[in-house]
Design a protein around this motif. Structure first.
Motif, PDB file in Angstrom:
ATOM      1  N   HIS A 141      -7.706  -9.623  -3.968  1.00 26.57           N
ATOM      2  CA  HIS A 141      -7.531 -10.461  -5.189  1.00 26.57           C
ATOM      3  C   HIS A 141      -6.633  -9.852  -6.463  1.00 26.57           C
ATOM      4  N   GLY A 142      -5.464  -9.355  -5.849  1.00 23.14           N
ATOM      5  CA  GLY A 142      -4.741  -8.635  -6.984  1.00 23.14           C
ATOM      6  C   GLY A 142      -4.928  -7.279  -7.304  1.00 23.14           C
ATOM      7  N   VAL A 143      -6.133  -6.787  -7.073  1.00 22.03           N
ATOM      8  CA  VAL A 143      -6.548  -5.431  -7.453  1.00 22.03           C
ATOM      9  C   VAL A 143      -6.302  -4.525  -6.372  1.00 22.03           C
ATOM     10  N   TYR A 144      -5.711  -3.345  -6.766  1.00 22.30           N
ATOM     11  CA  TYR A 144      -5.382  -2.287  -5.646  1.00 22.30           C
ATOM     12  C   TYR A 144      -6.458  -1.845  -5.052  1.00 22.30           C
ATOM     13  N   SER A 145      -6.377  -1.710  -3.648  1.00 22.12           N
ATOM     14  CA  SER A 145      -7.335  -1.359  -2.806  1.00 22.12           C
ATOM     15  C   SER A 145      -7.012  -0.020  -2.185  1.00 22.12           C
ATOM     16  N   PRO A 146      -7.495   1.100  -2.959  1.00 25.05           N
ATOM     17  CA  PRO A 146      -7.260   2.521  -2.605  1.00 25.05           C
ATOM     18  C   PRO A 146      -7.555   3.018  -1.198  1.00 25.05           C
ATOM     19  N   VAL A 147      -8.866   2.447  -0.671  1.00 19.06           N
ATOM     20  CA  VAL A 147      -9.247   2.762   0.710  1.00 19.06           C
ATOM     21  C   VAL A 147      -8.354   1.949   1.847  1.00 19.06           C
ATOM     22  N   GLU A 148      -8.278   0.869   1.583  1.00 22.05           N
ATOM     23  CA  GLU A 148      -7.194   0.086   2.748  1.00 22.05           C
ATOM     24  C   GLU A 148      -5.888   0.524   2.568  1.00 22.05           C
ATOM     25  N   ALA A 149      -5.315   0.723   1.274  1.00 23.23           N
ATOM     26  CA  ALA A 149      -4.264   1.411   1.168  1.00 23.23           C
ATOM     27  C   ALA A 149      -4.022   2.675   2.028  1.00 23.23           C
ATOM     28  N   GLN A 150      -4.928   3.483   1.647  1.00 26.96           N
ATOM     29  CA  GLN A 150      -4.621   4.762   2.192  1.00 26.96           C
ATOM     30  C   GLN A 150      -4.835   4.893   3.609  1.00 26.96           C
ATOM     31  N   ARG A 151      -5.702   3.983   4.182  1.00 26.90           N
ATOM     32  CA  ARG A 151      -5.942   3.618   5.568  1.00 26.90           C
ATOM     33  C   ARG A 151      -4.840   3.361   6.478  1.00 26.90           C
ATOM     34  N   ALA A 152      -4.007   2.474   5.488  1.00 26.26           N
ATOM     35  CA  ALA A 152      -2.799   1.880   6.257  1.00 26.26           C
ATOM     36  C   ALA A 152      -1.809   2.858   6.305  1.00 26.26           C
ATOM     37  N   LEU A 153      -1.645   3.487   5.006  1.00 23.52           N
ATOM     38  CA  LEU A 153      -0.625   4.605   4.897  1.00 23.52           C
ATOM     39  C   LEU A 153      -0.747   5.625   5.886  1.00 23.52           C
ATOM     40  N   ASN A 154      -2.014   6.090   5.967  1.00 25.29           N
ATOM     41  CA  ASN A 154      -2.218   7.131   7.212  1.00 25.29           C
ATOM     42  C   ASN A 154      -1.826   6.609   8.562  1.00 25.29           C
ATOM     43  N   CYS A 155      -2.229   5.389   9.127  1.00 28.84           N
ATOM     44  CA  CYS A 155      -1.802   5.053  10.128  1.00 28.84           C
ATOM     45  C   CYS A 155      -0.053   4.973  10.366  1.00 28.84           C
ATOM     46  N   VAL A 156       0.432   4.449   9.350  1.00 22.54           N
ATOM     47  CA  VAL A 156       1.991   4.438   9.542  1.00 22.54           C
ATOM     48  C   VAL A 156       2.489   5.763   9.462  1.00 22.54           C
ATOM     49  N   ARG A 157       2.044   6.598   8.777  1.00 23.94           N
ATOM     50  CA  ARG A 157       2.649   8.002   8.837  1.00 23.94           C
ATOM     51  C   ARG A 157       2.201   8.662  10.328  1.00 23.94           C
ATOM     52  N   GLN A 158       1.672   8.063  11.153  1.00 26.11           N
ATOM     53  CA  GLN A 158       1.411   8.710  12.196  1.00 26.11           C
ATOM     54  C   GLN A 158       2.773   8.850  13.046  1.00 26.11           C
ATOM     55  N   ASN A 159       3.727   7.829  12.857  1.00 25.87           N
ATOM     56  CA  ASN A 159       5.165   7.969  13.632  1.00 25.87           C
ATOM     57  C   ASN A 159       6.107   7.985  12.297  1.00 25.87           C
ATOM     58  N   PRO A 160       6.640   9.247  12.376  1.00 31.39           N
ATOM     59  CA  PRO A 160       7.416   9.626  11.425  1.00 31.39           C
ATOM     60  C   PRO A 160       8.748   8.793  11.180  1.00 31.39           C
ATOM     61  N   ALA A 183       0.056  -5.598 -11.912  1.00 32.00           N
ATOM     62  CA  ALA A 183       1.251  -4.729 -11.988  1.00 32.00           C
ATOM     63  C   ALA A 183       0.961  -3.199 -11.625  1.00 32.00           C
ATOM     64  N   GLU A 184      -0.267  -2.933 -12.089  1.00 32.21           N
ATOM     65  CA  GLU A 184      -0.572  -1.457 -11.956  1.00 32.21           C
ATOM     66  C   GLU A 184      -0.718  -1.362 -10.234  1.00 32.21           C
ATOM     67  N   CYS A 185      -0.824  -2.268  -9.390  1.00 37.59           N
ATOM     68  CA  CYS A 185      -0.940  -2.258  -8.109  1.00 37.59           C
ATOM     69  C   CYS A 185       0.139  -1.823  -7.788  1.00 37.59           C
ATOM     70  N   ILE A 186       1.367  -2.077  -8.005  1.00 35.53           N
ATOM     71  CA  ILE A 186       2.557  -1.573  -7.824  1.00 35.53           C
ATOM     72  C   ILE A 186       2.757  -0.136  -8.128  1.00 35.53           C
ATOM     73  N   ARG A 187       2.614   0.296  -9.133  1.00 35.11           N
ATOM     74  CA  ARG A 187       2.578   1.824  -9.654  1.00 35.11           C
ATOM     75  C   ARG A 187       1.807   2.664  -8.433  1.00 35.11           C
ATOM     76  N   LEU A 188       0.488   2.161  -8.413  1.00 36.20           N
ATOM     77  CA  LEU A 188      -0.227   2.932  -7.526  1.00 36.20           C
ATOM     78  C   LEU A 188       0.344   3.017  -6.065  1.00 36.20           C
ATOM     79  N   ALA A 189       0.968   1.921  -5.691  1.00 32.63           N
ATOM     80  CA  ALA A 189       1.344   1.846  -4.289  1.00 32.63           C
ATOM     81  C   ALA A 189       2.541   2.813  -4.157  1.00 32.63           C
TER      82      ALA A 189
END
Length: 592
Positions: A38-57, A76-82
């Motif tokens: 709902h527009g607010v940054y989700s740090p747990v979901e974001a980090q989980r996704a990032l970790n998964c993608v980074r498995q393949n460099p 707007a802060e969601c963009i900065r945090l990403a």
């Protein structure tokens, strides 16, 4: 991050692993990960996704968020945090929840501008029916900060009642409407279509191979440089093959080998007028704040402009905050308006063997419009005072008063492939041998040879074994790390032409390489390339039946090709020797 090129796959929380698994199989490089709730940054979901993608460099993580405009500060802060957490780009998904919220959209854009992020890495995804939707969705406002480009949702749900013709009709409509409105949006680049693998808005009526193949084929017929698929979790098993088989003209991953794979580029350091690191100085008691006008340019940053002068009255200093030593490409954004001088002088401080040097890069601002223009590639070190500092003066050589734009400059770190120069043709094994022109390749028209068009500036590289024109379509590679300064078709003379700036040799000599008569150009001006990266294919030169396939290749030891990529000295031998060197000898002397 450089521009999106190739293929991408969208995800929605629970299907990131599916996308990461499928990406190498279907030739996709970018994984789009939703990072908000709902527009607010989700740090747990974001980090989980990032970790998964980074498995393949080899994969690039891209964040995306669905806009509501209920809390513009949080969105707007969601963009900065990403960006802070390591995503390489961000996509704003603007749909019906933003309908008629024009004032809130302006507040959102203001907040994003205050973040100081690189807006060329922010993209706009929205409904392709611009003729009607621009009156509802504030896309014109969002586009002010989404300078990376436009990703229309070319979905089957737009016309599910006519499945046989939907792909043709929806795709054509999307392209036609973008052509009508792209100037309003402030875009000059082609769109990046997003195709969906289902017919309904819930993703339950999934397309089979034949259905998705129609959409992929229709997209491919328009030669896009980037296409993405929405989304991994709702794509039927057989439909993946349709996305796999789709050819994208800008893809660097047709064959996944080390020589074709582009290197990643770290995030930029930017300095814009009025921002940190920007200062103006005036001479003879003049007011440094007088004589300026400003506007927001198409990159989403501030440009200030003023009249040129026949004597220097002031200068603006751009001082970057660099975090590490290394090679950087310096680029300036040249706006499409209020930039009419032909001789803007950018003074760049760098060090050679520990000694400070000032290199002047002269830019014809009138020649460019709403694009990033390379100033050069330099070795910079934040431990050396003023390393990388750029000053732009109001003094020009124009014969009448023009306007000079003081716009954003960025410092882009280059991750080096390896030091040295190789041949632009041949297999990996052949280019690694001691023979400069590898294998059975020959130079049919050597440096300074006099022939019908003048004195030759470099080499015409041919491969006529085992048969004549065996070089047809052979890969052309960057001979060394560098920044592309020109990449376009020049009909009637050069045909496909690429110029690469390789920065300075240890003694301060500039080096540019040029590749002529090429087909299937992969990079664009401003892209960073590495030694051995595929940039094109060998093309044909001459009248039908009277020419042949070959690569024209030359190396310049001056900066002439930065401003005049088509330069041809004809029968002026002194011009050839002044601006070009024997490419075979140069590579021999500068092998890895």
């Amino acid at each position: 991050m450089s521009a999106l090129q190739g293929k991408g796959i969208w995800t929605l929380y629970d299907d990131v692993a599916t996308a990461v698994s499928k990406a190498p199989e279907v030739g996709a490089k970018y994984i789009f990960c939703k990072v908000s709730n709902h527009g607010v940054y989700s740090p747990v979901e974001a980090q989980r996704a990032l970790n998964c993608v980074r498995q393949n460099p080899d994969l690039v993580p891209v964040a995306w968020s669905y806009l509501y405009l209920d809390d513009v500060a949080a969105e707007a802060e969601c963009i900065r945090l990403a960006f802070q957490n390591g995503f390489d780009a961000f996509v704003i998904d603007a749909e019906s929840h933003t309908n008629l919220k024009f004032e809130k959209a302006k507040s959102f854009v203001k907040r994003v501008n205050e973040l100081g992020v690189d807006k060329s890495c922010i993209f706009l995804c929205t409904d392709p029916r611009l003729d009607s939707k621009l009156d509802e969705i504030p896309s014109l406002i969002f586009a002010q900060v989404c300078r990376g480009g436009y990703l229309p949702m070319v979905y089957g749900e737009i016309l599910p009642s006519n499945r046989a013709q939907a792909a043709v009709k929806v795709m054509k409509s999307a392209y036609d409407q973008y052509d009508r409105h792209k100037s309003e949006l402030g875009y000059t680049i082609p769109l990046f279509p997003v195709v969906a693998s289902y017919w309904d808005n819930m993703g339950k009526a999934r397309m089979n191979y034949e259905e998705l193949n129609r959409w992929c084929a229709e997209a491919a017929s328009r030669f896009p440089t980037f296409v993405s698929l929405y989304r991994a979790g709702v794509t039927a098993p057989d439909a993946w093959n349709a996305f796999k088989e789709m050819e994208v003209s800008g893809s660097h991953i047709e064959v996944v080998t080390s020589e074709d794979k582009p290197k990643e580029v770290e995030k930029y350091v930017l300095v814009q007028p009025g921002g940190p690191g920007y200062m103006v100085f005036a001479y003879d008691g003049r007011d440094p704040n007088a004589g300026w006008k400003e506007f927001i340019d198409k990159s989403g940053h501030i440009t200030r402009y003023r009249a040129t002068s026949s004597v220097q009255t002031m200068y603006a200093m751009y001082t970057p905050v660099l975090t590490q030593a290394g090679r950087y490409v310096l680029e300036v954004f040249i706006p499409g308006t209020h930039a009419t001088t032909k001789s803007a002088q950018y003074h760049i401080i760098h060090f050679v063997d520990g000694v400070a040097k000032e290199t002047i890069s002269v830019v014809n601002q009138l020649q460019f419009s709403d694009t990033w223009v390379p100033l050069g590639t330099f070795e910079l070190n934040p431990q050396q005072p003023d390393s990388g500092r750029v000053s732009l003066v109001d003094l020009t050589t124009d014969t009448s008063v023009k306007e000079i734009a003081f716009s954003t400059i960025r410092w882009r770190p280059v991750i080096s492939g390896a030091i040295g120069f190789d041949a632009p043709i041949g297999t990996i094994e052949e280019r690694a041998s001691t023979k400069v022109w590898p294998g059975d390749w020959v130079d049919a028209n050597p440096y300074c040879n006099k022939y019908g068009l003048g004195y030759h500036t470099g080499a015409d590289l041919n491969l006529n074994k085992p048969t004549f024109d065996s070089d047809k379509g052979k890969p052309v590679y960057a001979v060394a790390d560098g920044t592309v300064t020109f990449a376009a078709e020049v009909p009637g003379s050069w045909e496909g032409l690429i110029v690469i700036d390789h920065g300075l040799l240890p003694d301060g000599t500039p080096v540019f390489s040029r590749y002529g008569h090429v087909d299937s150009i992969l990079p664009k001006a401003g892209d960073v390339v590495t030694r051995g990266q595929k940039i094109a294919q060998v093309g044909y030169f001459g009248l039908p039946g009277k020419g042949n396939f070959h690569l024209h290749f030359d190396i310049s030891n001056t900066s002439l090709l930065r401003t005049n990529p088509r330069h041809w000295p004809k029968f002026a031998l002194d011009e050839v020797r002044r601006h070009y060197v024997d490419p075979r000898k140069f590579i021999t002397d500068h092998r890895p």
